[in-house]
Design a protein around this motif. Structure first.
Motif, short mmCIF file in Angstrom:
data_model
loop_
_atom_site.label_atom_id
_atom_site.label_comp_id
_atom_site.label_asym_id
_atom_site.label_seq_id
_atom_site.Cartn_x
_atom_site.Cartn_y
_atom_site.Cartn_z
N SER A 199 0.83 -1.21 0.00
CA SER A 199 0.00 0.00 0.00
C SER A 199 0.86 1.25 0.00
O SER A 199 0.58 2.23 -0.72
N GLU A 200 1.91 1.24 0.80
CA GLU A 200 2.81 2.40 0.86
C GLU A 200 3.51 2.61 -0.48
O GLU A 200 3.70 3.75 -0.91
N MET A 203 1.14 4.15 -2.96
CA MET A 203 1.02 5.60 -2.73
C MET A 203 2.27 6.33 -3.22
O MET A 203 2.19 7.38 -3.86
N LYS A 211 -5.95 8.00 -4.44
CA LYS A 211 -5.32 7.82 -3.14
C LYS A 211 -6.13 6.91 -2.22
O LYS A 211 -5.59 6.34 -1.26
N TYR A 215 -4.76 4.20 0.95
CA TYR A 215 -5.15 4.57 2.31
C TYR A 215 -6.05 3.50 2.94
O TYR A 215 -5.89 3.15 4.12
N TYR A 216 -6.98 2.99 2.15
CA TYR A 216 -7.92 1.99 2.68
C TYR A 216 -7.18 0.74 3.15
O TYR A 216 -7.42 0.25 4.27
N GLU A 233 -6.86 7.03 11.14
CA GLU A 233 -6.25 8.08 10.31
C GLU A 233 -6.32 7.69 8.83
O GLU A 233 -6.68 8.51 7.97
N MET A 234 -5.97 6.45 8.53
CA MET A 234 -5.97 5.99 7.14
C MET A 234 -7.39 5.92 6.57
O MET A 234 -7.64 6.32 5.43
N ASN A 237 -8.64 9.30 5.72
CA ASN A 237 -8.06 9.74 4.45
C ASN A 237 -8.76 9.04 3.28
O ASN A 237 -9.05 9.66 2.25
N ALA A 238 -9.03 7.75 3.44
CA ALA A 238 -9.63 6.97 2.36
C ALA A 238 -11.05 7.44 2.04
O ALA A 238 -11.46 7.43 0.87
#
Length: 256
Positions: A199-200, A203, A211, A215-216, A233-234, A237-238
Motif C-alpha cells: 500500500s505504501e 502511494m 489515493k 489509504y484503505y 487516520e488511514m 483519508n480513504a
C-alpha cells in the motif's frame, strides 16, 4: 473491494518506435523507396488506409523489413490488429534482430489479449536491444502485461498465481496499480505487513490510481496489527475518495 475498481492502462502505454525518415535510393529500390516515403507521409497525416496501400505497392517491388514495419504500424493505428500481427511477423522474418518490431508485435498481442505472447516479445526486446530508452519503455510494457495477467488470475480465483504475476510486474517497473492489487491480495490472505508495504509503495509511485485505495488497505493493515489510531487516520483519508467512501466509513464505525 471489487477488483474492477483497480484499472490498468492498456495499450496507450505501448511505445511504437515509428520511423518516418526518408530512404535514399541506394538503400532501397528507388521505386520502392518512393512508395515507402509516400506511405510515411500518409501515416504522419493519419491517412492509414492510403499509407497501407503505398506500403503494399512498395512491397510488390521489394521485400524490405522497414516497409513491413511501417505497414504494420499503419495497420495497428487503423485498428487492424490481426493484419498488423502478421505484418510484424513478416518484418521479423526479414530482420530477426530488429527490436522495434518485437516491441510493436508485443503491443499488438497485448491489445489482442494474448498476454503471454506479448510478454515473450517484450522480453525479446530486452535481450537484443542496446538502446536503454527502449529497454526502459519495454520494462513498463512488461509491468503492465504481467499486471494484467495477475488481474486475470484474480478473476479466476487463483490468488497465489496472481501474486506471482503481480510481483513480476513490480520487478520490471514500480507500477502503482500492481502494488495496489498486491495490497488487496495480501490483506485478504492475512499478510498485513506485506499489505502495508504494498500500500505504501502504491502511494509512493501513484500515477494511475486514486489515493483512496492505498489509504484503505493501510487502514485495514493497521487495524489488524492493533494500531487503532493509525487505522482511523488511514480510513479518514480513504473516505475522501468517493470510490472508497462507504467502505472506509463502515470500517470507522467498527473502530468506535
Amino acid at each position: 473491494m471489487n477488483m474492477k475498481k483497480v484499472t490498468f492502462s492498456a495499450f496507450a502505454v505501448i511505445l511504437f518506435l515509428v520511423s518516418v525518415l526518408s530512404v535514399y535510393a541506394q538503400e532501397m529500390n528507388p521505386e520502392a523507396a518512393k512508395l515507402y516515403n509516400a506511405g510515411n507521409e500518409k501515416l504522419k497525416a493519419g491517412n492509414y488506409g492510403a499509407a497501407i496501400t503505398h506500403y503494399e505497392d512498395a512491397l510488390k517491388i521489394q521485400q524490405d523489413y522497414r516497409i513491413f514495419y511501417q505497414k504494420g504500424i499503419s495497420q495497428r493505428k487503423a485498428g487492424k490488429l490481426q493484419d498488423a500481427k502478421v505484418t510484424f511477423e513478416e518484418c521479423i522474418k526479414l530482420k530477426s534482430d530488429f527490436d522495434g518490431a518485437y516491441n510493436a508485435l508485443g503491443g499488438v498481442l497485448f491489445s489482442m489479449g494474448n498476454l503471454n505472447e506479448a510478454v515473450s516479445n517484450f522480453e525479446k526486446v530486452l535481450q537484443i536491444s542496446t538502446n536503454n530508452n527502449t529497454k526502459n519503455t519495454v520494462k513498463k510494457n512488461l509491468a503492465k502485461a504481467y499486471a494484467k495477467l495477475g488481474t486475470n488470475e484474480i478473476s479466476g480465483g487463483n490468488s497465489s498465481k496472481a501474486i506471482e504475476y503481480l510481483t513480476k510486474s513490480i520487478e520490471y517497473d514500480n507500477y502503482d496499480a500492481a502494488y495496489l492489487s498486491l495490497a488487496k491480495l495480501y490483506s485478504e490472505t492475512g499478510n498485513y505487513d506485506k499489505s502495508l508495504t504494498a500500500s505504501e509503495s502504491a502511494m509512493k509511485y501513484r500515477s494511475s490510481i486514486s489515493k483512496g485505495g492505498p489509504y484503505y488497505y493501510m487502514g485495514i493493515a493497521y487495524k489488524f496489527k492493533g494500531d487503532t489510531q493509525k487505522a482511523k487516520e488511514m480510513f479518514n483519508n480513504a473516505k475522501a475518495d468517493p470510490q472508497y467512501k462507504k467502505t472506509a466509513e463502515y470500517e470507522l464505525t467498527l473502530l468506535q
